[in-house]
Design a protein around this motif. Structure first.
Motif, PDB file in Angstrom:
ATOM      1  N   LYS A 177      52.815 -27.180  17.348  1.00  0.00           N
ATOM      2  CA  LYS A 177      53.976 -26.287  17.236  1.00  0.00           C
ATOM      3  C   LYS A 177      54.927 -26.734  16.146  1.00  0.00           C
ATOM      4  O   LYS A 177      55.423 -25.928  15.378  1.00  0.00           O
TER       5      LYS A 177
ATOM      6  N   GLN B 250      53.348 -26.029  12.654  1.00  0.00           N
ATOM      7  CA  GLN B 250      53.364 -24.616  12.291  1.00  0.00           C
ATOM      8  C   GLN B 250      54.779 -24.155  11.960  1.00  0.00           C
ATOM      9  O   GLN B 250      54.982 -23.435  11.006  1.00  0.00           O
ATOM     10  N   ALA B 251      55.760 -24.580  12.730  1.00  0.00           N
ATOM     11  CA  ALA B 251      57.142 -24.146  12.528  1.00  0.00           C
ATOM     12  C   ALA B 251      57.681 -24.636  11.193  1.00  0.00           C
ATOM     13  O   ALA B 251      58.463 -23.955  10.547  1.00  0.00           O
TER      14      ALA B 251
ATOM     15  N   ASP C 179      49.765 -30.065  23.724  1.00  0.00           N
ATOM     16  CA  ASP C 179      50.111 -28.651  23.587  1.00  0.00           C
ATOM     17  C   ASP C 179      51.216 -28.433  22.552  1.00  0.00           C
ATOM     18  O   ASP C 179      51.225 -27.424  21.852  1.00  0.00           O
ATOM     19  N   ASP C 180      52.158 -29.372  22.454  1.00  0.00           N
ATOM     20  CA  ASP C 180      53.288 -29.226  21.541  1.00  0.00           C
ATOM     21  C   ASP C 180      53.011 -29.777  20.145  1.00  0.00           C
ATOM     22  O   ASP C 180      53.756 -29.492  19.216  1.00  0.00           O
TER      23      ASP C 180
END
Length: 79
Positions: free
Chosen positions: A61, A64-65, A57-58
């Motif tokens: 992230k 993208q960040a 799930d991470d």
């Protein structure tokens, strides 16, 4: 209701995310993979088990960040 958790060894995680086990242990663990969130030490011992669903799930992230550029008025540009 308890959700199913997939516990992985370092070698199993390395195979899934295509990283070397050494890179996981020396560079990712405790910088992006955090104890209690992404991995546990069962029974307080030395062995580490990674929590696959949380890592999965991470995983996107951070990617993208890192491509977002902060703008002066609080927005972000996707570069």
């Amino acid at each position: 209701m308890q959700k199913d958790i997939t516990y992985l060894t370092t070698a199993e995680l390395a195979e899934k995310i295509k990283y070397d086990t050494r890179t996981i242990r020396e560079q990712l663990k405790d910088s992006v993979l955090i104890e209690g969130i992404h991995y546990i030490r069962p029974f307080g011992k030395r062995k580490i088990l990674y929590l696959w669903e949380q890592i999965r799930d991470d995983l996107g992230k951070f990617s993208q960040a890192s491509t977002m550029v902060p703008m002066a008025k609080g927005g972000v540009a996707h570069g």
